[in-house]
Structures are given as C-alpha cells and as structure tokens.
Design an enzyme around this catalytic site. Structure first.
Site, short mmCIF file in Angstrom:
data_model
loop_
_atom_site.label_atom_id
_atom_site.label_comp_id
_atom_site.label_asym_id
_atom_site.label_seq_id
_atom_site.Cartn_x
_atom_site.Cartn_y
_atom_site.Cartn_z
N CYS A 1 0.92 -1.20 0.09
CA CYS A 1 -0.09 -0.11 -0.02
C CYS A 1 0.86 1.23 -0.07
O CYS A 1 2.03 1.16 0.60
CB CYS A 1 -0.86 0.02 1.34
SG CYS A 1 -1.67 -1.46 1.56
N ARG B 1 4.96 0.08 -6.47
CA ARG B 1 4.99 -0.62 -5.21
C ARG B 1 3.95 -1.86 -5.16
O ARG B 1 3.92 -2.85 -4.59
CB ARG B 1 4.62 0.23 -4.14
CG ARG B 1 5.49 1.24 -3.82
CD ARG B 1 5.33 2.04 -2.74
NE ARG B 1 5.51 1.41 -1.40
CZ ARG B 1 6.51 1.51 -0.61
NH1 ARG B 1 7.45 2.01 -1.16
NH2 ARG B 1 6.41 0.82 0.33
N TRP C 1 -3.17 -2.54 -1.31
CA TRP C 1 -2.93 -3.91 -1.83
C TRP C 1 -3.75 -4.71 -0.50
O TRP C 1 -3.39 -4.94 0.48
CB TRP C 1 -1.28 -4.03 -1.46
CG TRP C 1 -0.79 -5.08 -2.37
CD1 TRP C 1 -0.71 -5.40 -3.57
CD2 TRP C 1 -0.16 -6.35 -1.58
NE1 TRP C 1 0.16 -6.61 -3.94
CE2 TRP C 1 0.54 -7.02 -2.60
CE3 TRP C 1 0.23 -6.82 -0.31
CZ2 TRP C 1 1.18 -8.35 -2.51
CZ3 TRP C 1 0.95 -7.75 -0.15
CH2 TRP C 1 1.40 -8.53 -1.24
N ASN D 1 -1.73 2.10 5.90
CA ASN D 1 -0.96 0.82 5.58
C ASN D 1 -0.59 0.05 6.66
O ASN D 1 -0.23 0.46 7.76
CB ASN D 1 0.58 1.52 5.06
CG ASN D 1 0.51 2.09 3.71
OD1 ASN D 1 -0.58 2.15 3.08
ND2 ASN D 1 1.51 2.85 3.37
N GLY D 2 -0.38 -1.59 6.59
CA GLY D 2 -0.15 -2.21 7.60
C GLY D 2 -1.51 -2.98 7.88
O GLY D 2 -2.48 -3.21 7.06
N GLU E 1 20.08 -16.77 -6.56
CA GLU E 1 19.31 -15.42 -6.79
C GLU E 1 18.88 -15.44 -8.32
O GLU E 1 17.74 -14.93 -8.70
CB GLU E 1 20.56 -14.20 -6.59
CG GLU E 1 20.27 -12.82 -7.60
CD GLU E 1 18.74 -12.28 -6.77
OE1 GLU E 1 18.25 -12.76 -5.67
OE2 GLU E 1 18.37 -11.33 -7.16
N LYS F 1 15.04 -14.75 -9.33
CA LYS F 1 14.67 -13.49 -10.26
C LYS F 1 13.57 -14.25 -11.27
O LYS F 1 12.62 -13.58 -11.77
CB LYS F 1 15.96 -12.99 -10.96
CG LYS F 1 16.78 -11.83 -10.48
CD LYS F 1 15.80 -10.56 -10.28
CE LYS F 1 15.49 -10.73 -9.16
NZ LYS F 1 16.04 -10.31 -7.58
N GLU G 1 10.38 -14.68 -9.84
CA GLU G 1 9.49 -13.70 -9.54
C GLU G 1 8.82 -12.78 -10.73
O GLU G 1 7.62 -12.66 -10.72
CB GLU G 1 10.52 -12.67 -9.23
CG GLU G 1 10.82 -12.63 -7.65
CD GLU G 1 11.67 -11.71 -6.97
OE1 GLU G 1 11.34 -10.82 -6.21
OE2 GLU G 1 12.91 -11.62 -7.73
N HIS H 1 22.58 -36.13 -4.62
CA HIS H 1 21.77 -36.50 -3.09
C HIS H 1 20.25 -36.55 -3.30
O HIS H 1 19.54 -36.45 -2.26
CB HIS H 1 22.42 -35.75 -1.94
CG HIS H 1 23.99 -35.83 -1.73
ND1 HIS H 1 24.38 -37.08 -1.34
CD2 HIS H 1 24.91 -34.98 -2.38
CE1 HIS H 1 25.59 -37.19 -1.35
NE2 HIS H 1 25.93 -35.77 -1.76
N LYS I 1 6.82 -4.04 -3.83
CA LYS I 1 8.14 -3.97 -3.55
C LYS I 1 8.85 -3.83 -2.20
O LYS I 1 9.88 -4.29 -1.92
CB LYS I 1 8.33 -2.38 -4.38
CG LYS I 1 9.77 -1.78 -4.37
CD LYS I 1 10.74 -2.64 -5.00
CE LYS I 1 12.31 -2.14 -4.93
NZ LYS I 1 13.10 -3.52 -5.42
C1 F6R Z 1 13.60 -10.05 -4.90
C2 F6R Z 1 12.93 -8.86 -4.24
C3 F6R Z 1 12.73 -9.21 -2.60
C4 F6R Z 1 13.68 -8.07 -1.73
C5 F6R Z 1 13.07 -8.59 -0.37
C6 F6R Z 1 13.99 -7.44 0.58
O1 F6R Z 1 13.83 -9.22 -6.19
O2 F6R Z 1 13.07 -7.62 -4.39
O3 F6R Z 1 12.91 -10.45 -2.19
O4 F6R Z 1 15.09 -8.56 -1.85
O5 F6R Z 1 11.76 -8.46 -0.04
O6 F6R Z 1 13.51 -6.28 0.61
P1 F6R Z 1 14.55 -5.18 0.98
O7 F6R Z 1 16.05 -5.34 0.46
O8 F6R Z 1 13.82 -3.76 0.57
O9 F6R Z 1 14.87 -5.33 2.61
#
Ligand code: F6R
Length: 608
Positions: free
Chosen positions: A2, A27, A73, A99-100, A483, A487, A490, A506, A603
């Site tokens: 949000c 976001r 959201w 928000n929250g 990672e 990616k 996601e 294994h 985000k």
């Molecule tokens: C992956 C991604 C999330 C963030 C995670 C932590 O692409 O964006 O996995 O890395 O939510 O977010 P921050 O770094 O803002 O604490």
C-alpha cells in the site's frame, strides 16, 4: 504494498495526490482512492483498479486544500471500490488511509457495531475511522483522538487522517509502516515513500515508530504516541534524481535498472577504495581497527534477494578476512530467539530499509545488546536509523519490484567490508591491491556483459517455454544460482529451483530429464572440473544445459553458454549474476508477463 500520499497547502490537493499515487504505482496495488477536505465537508473518490481509473472519476472541480490518497494492496477484504481507502465514519467527518494490519480489528469492529456504528467495508482500517470519529465528535482535538484510537489498536500502521471540521491539519502516525513528511514552501506533504514527494520537495523528515505528526500548511510538529511528548526532528535532504522514477525510454523499470548497474556500482564504490593502504575507506561503520579486529564472527540478516546478497557477502568476508561469516533470512532469525553474542558483528541488508522482518531482526539484536551495521540503499529509512552504523549503497531508487541494481551494489558493499576487515586482519597488501583493482574493473565488465543483451534475450526466449528450470552452482556460484532462480520465478512465474551442484546426486538428479533445463554457474575456479562432472551427469540424463561461466566447455556438456569477463575469483560471483538478471527479464518478456508488476509481489514488504 500500500501507498499513502497527503497534501496541505494553498493548492488544490487532488492533482498532487493523484500524481503522488502514480509515483507509488511501482510498489504494487489493486485499488486507489483520495479524499479532500472542502468547505461543504469531505469529497471522496475511490475505485478498484489503476490510478488512471481513479483519476477519471475525479471531476475537474474537486476543490480542497487538504487531502489524503492511497493505493491499496488487499489484506482484509477483496479488492473493490468499497474496500478501497480512504475509509470514513458514518457521519463522513473523518477519513483515514492506512498501510499495515490491525490485528484486533474483528474485536474492535464487534464492539463498535454493538455501539451502533455501521460499517461499509470489510477492511481492518475502517475501525480507525469510527474510533477517531467517536472521539472527535465529543470535541477531542484531532491529534488526541488519533492518539487515543491508536492506543486501542494492536498491529502495524502508517496512517494519515483528515477531519472535515478541522481542515487546517492532517494527522499522520507511524508504527512499523513508514511515514515521511515533505517540507515545501508554505505547504506540506506526507507519504509512505519519498518517491511520492521528490517532484515537490527534497527536504524530508522520517517519523519513527510510535511517533505522530500534525501537519499544517506552514509546518509540522511531532510527538509520541505514548504520552504526547514533543519530539525533535532534523530534516534530511533526498538526493535521488526525479528521472529515476521514469522508465526513460526503456520498456520496463526492471531492464532500465539492469542497465544502470555500471553507474550504480560506480556510485557504491565512489570514494571508498583506499589505494594508499590497499583497503576500503568506510567511515560510516563507526569502528576503529581495534574494534573491527575484535569480532570473532559475522552474521548477515536480510530477506529474499537481500539475503542472497548476504550469502555472497558472508563468503567474501570469510575468504578475505578469514572471519567465520554466515547469512540467515531475517524473517526466520527474528522468530527463533537467537543467541546474540558480544563478539559477533551483525549486518542487516535492505534495499528499502523498511522490510518489517529485517527491522524486527535488527531490533531483536539491539535489544539483546548486539552491534548491528546496516547495508541499506534508502537514506534515512527505518533500518538505517536503527543500526549502529553502516554503508549506504547509493544505487539510486530501485523502482522495479525485482531487485537487480541493489543486489549488485550490496555485493559490492560486502566486497568493500570484506576488504576492510581483511586488511585489519591478515589480508596482505598485495591481495588488497588485487581486490581494489578487481573492484575498479567491475563497472566496465558489467558493460561488456550488457553488450550481450541480444544473445541472452534469444536464449531466454528459447528456454522460457519450459515449465521449470534448475539452477546450480558450487560454493561461490551457489548464491548466484539462488538469486538467478529467484529472479526467474519472480518475474516470469516459471518454477525455478536452486541447488548446490554438489548436492545434485543426493536427490534432485531424479528430476533431471529433457523437460527440465539446468542453468549452471561454472566459473574458472578450482571447482571447475567438479562442476563439469555435474554437467556430464545432467547430460547423461538428456537434461538441457545453459552454462554461465568464463570458458566455453566441450559442447557435449552444455548446448548453450553465456560467457562473462573474468575478474578476481572472490569477485567473480558479482559478474556471474548479471546475465541471469537479463535472462529472467527476457524470459518474462517472452511469456508476456507484467514485468514491473509481478503478480502477488510488492516492492517493499512492510508487514509481517
Ligand atoms: C527480490 C526482491 C525481494 C527483496 C526482499 C527484501 O527481487 O526484491 O526478495 O529483496 O523483499 O527487500 P529489501 O531489500 O527492501 O529489504
């Protein structure tokens, strides 16, 4: 997640709120709304869907000099017009955006309903509107009504409240969900993210948890939730460029930010390489050499990609400083009553600086007397403020939901920390010089990798049709594989699993076959031969292989290959990760995904 925007000043609030909400679209959200305090009372528009749809509902004449806006959201109740914020009380005097999550919302709702309040929505937020209105109608000042209402609430919040009867002010409050004030010329702003403010002001004030503010056109005052005690706040200046909030000709923020990496890495490195002593100059750590030598262990905490970058960091610290180092998801750490040791250095990693799990982990360490440094991108964010020192990434705002440039800059920050810790331990000047030179070469080498964009895009399109992919790497290559898999899933929603190449035999080898391709991270290091053996095992089961490394292998072992320039072995993982970002992006493009708004993701995760 949000978003909140608020404005009070001489101008009409609505256009400013809508523009701010557009800036927060990145976001992730499912509905939006605005409320302004006008002469005849509150004017409200809200709708499920995009901010553009909301803007179409706001008439040209929508006067009101104070207002609040929100992108939602959904947590409590489906995305719908009626569940969108702002939420009002029955008399439509008070409007709240939130928000929250309010954990005791059901209980409060039942009590309020028993007192005669009629609820319009299914949201947890609406209890706040009724609680605040109940007090305001008894003649309580808005800030006292908000404070008293929040005392009854269990949960996390960032809120903004307007009152039709006191349109000269907006009251905002923070507990676990960010609120930042923006100071203008005879006008004030508030938001959950500076992105909504940078068009109007660079002077900002971050609220702390347990703090409220009354915001008027000519200024603000802050005070505690606990006892209404005034707090002193020092404004800070946001140095992020407004241009960072545009795609600048790129199809998506994700690919724009991948391409920004040569310069974002240069900024992370800027002024931090000390060639005289072959070390890193990191004043923000607030530690002299003696203190830096005293730590026996390093524990790195972060979530998602920040955690994976922490895994790269832990390896760098062990290799260069020979201090045992380990990364752990902050979201797990905070719930397991961790043992905090005085001789362990804790490092929290976060792009946003607002991830609730990471913040809670930092608070847990500090509560038990541990020392925490932050590796954070967002200046003035909650995690940065909570830490005892640290490093800012200076990567610039990361708008794409999927993290790329912050991931790479975090790995660079860890290389600098490892170099610094190494040089106060036993890393030789020659090795220090080698790492300094390697770091300086990275921006140019990233450019070389980005030049292969077309080839990587074609490979991504070729593999995107598969239902799943395996990512493997060994030791330095394993966090890169994790990672890379993160990616891909996601942004393309293709199932991706990462395994240490050494673990294949294994268990996961059972999955391998023509229908499951493997992306293998195979640098030219001491483990190359072992990695090639693993590729042989995959090929023997007809598994397709795309290798990412330094030297093309026998074509029998990998039908496709992406080669990256060689750096120092300790730093190679940073470069090996870059093609995987492009690979994930172009796989998502091939599958026609909404790259900048991946499903179910936000985000910054400011809730538990
Ligand atoms: C992956 C991604 C999330 C963030 C995670 C932590 O692409 O964006 O996995 O890395 O939510 O977010 P921050 O770094 O803002 O604490």
């Amino acid at each position: 997640m949000c978003g909140i925007v608020a404005y009070i000043g001489p101008r009409d609030a609505a256009p400013i709120l809508l523009e701010g909400l557009q800036r927060l679209e990145y976001r992730g959200y499912d509905s939006a709304g605005v409320a302004v305090a006008a002469k005849g009372g509150l004017k409200v528009r809200k709708s499920k869907g995009r901010v553009a749809e909301l803007a179409a509902l706001v008439p040209a004449r929508f006067a009101g000099k104070a207002g609040i806006g929100h992108t939602r959201w959904a947590t409590h109740g489906v995305p719908s017009d009626v569940n969108s914020h702002p939420h009002l009380d029955g008399a439509e005097r008070i409007a709240v955006v939130h928000n929250g999550i309010i954990e005791n919302a059901d209980e409060l709702r039942a009590k309020l309903q028993a007192e005669g309040c009629v609820f319009q929505s299914e949201t947890d937020t609406e209890v706040l509107s009724h609680l605040i209105a109940g007090l305001a109608t008894e003649g309580v000042e808005l800030e006292d009504a908000v404070r008293a209402a929040l005392k009854r609430v269990v949960g996390t919040y960032g809120i903004a409240v307007i009152d039709a009867d006191q349109p000269d002010r907006i009251v905002v409050a923070r507990n676990g969900s960010p609120i930042v004030l923006g100071i203008g010329e005879k006008e004030m702003f508030a938001a959950s993210d500076v992105a909504a403010l940078v068009r109007y002001t660079r002077q900002v004030v971050h609220l702390d948890d347990g703090e409220l503010a009354t915001v008027r056109a000519d200024g603000f005052n802050t005070f505690t939730q606990e006892d209404a005690r005034a707090t002193a706040k020092q404004p800070s200046i946001v140095d992020w460029e407004e241009a960072s909030y545009d795609t600048a000709g790129h199809a998506h923020f994700l690919v724009k930010e991948i391409h920004e990496q040569p310069t974002s890495v240069e900024r992370t490195l800027s002024g931090r390489i000390d060639e005289r002593f072959n070390t890193a100059h990191l004043g923000g750590l607030n530690m002299d050499a003696r203190e830096a030598r005293a730590f026996r262990r390093v524990k790195i905490l972060g979530c998602g990609s920040a955690y994976y970058s922490g895994e790269l960091g832990a390896q760098l610290i062990e290799e260069l400083a020979r201090i045992p180092a380990h990364a752990e998801p902050a979201s797990e750490f905070r719930y397991r009553n961790p043992v905090i040791e005085a001789d362990t250095l804790y490092i929290a990693v976060s792009q946003s600086g607002e991830t609730y799990d990471t913040l809670a982990a930092v608070q847990e360490v500090k509560r038990k007397g541990g020392k925490v440094l932050g590796v954070v991108n967002t200046v003035g964010s909650a995690i940065a403020r909570e830490c005892d020192g640290g490093m800012y990434l200076h990567a610039g705002p990361e708008i794409s939901v999927a993290s790329t440039k912050a991931f790479t800059s975090t790995a660079i920050a860890f290389a600098l920390i490892a170099l610094h810790l190494g040089r106060v331990h036993d890393l030789s000047p020659a090795d220090g010089r080698r790492i300094c030179a390697g770091l300086k070469a990275i921006p140019g080498q990233i450019r070389e990798i980005l030049d292969q964009e077309k080839v990587i895009a074609d490979l991504a399109a070729k593999y995107a049709g598969h239902e799943g992919m395996m990512f493997i790497g060994r030791v330095r290559g394993y966090p890169v594989a994790r990672e890379g898999a993160q990616k891909l899933k996601e942004v393309s929603y293709v199932h991706a699993e990462a395994y240490p190449a050494s673990e294949l035999k294994h268990g996961p080898l059972a999955l391998i076959g023509p229908e499951l391709p493997t992306v293998a991270i195979v640098p030219d290091d001491e483990l190359r031969d072992k990695n090639l053996t693993a590729l042989g095992e995959i090929r023997a089961r007809s598994g397709p292989v795309l290798m990412v490394g330094h030297t093309a292998p026998d074509p029998k072992l990998a039908e496709d290959c992406i080669l990256v320039p060689r750096n120092e072995p300790e730093l190679d993982p940073i470069l090996l990760g870059i093609p995987l970002q492009l690979f994930a992006y172009y796989a998502a493009v091939a599958l026609e995904r909404d790259v900048d708004k991946p499903r179910n993701l936000a985000k910054s995760v400011t809730v538990e």
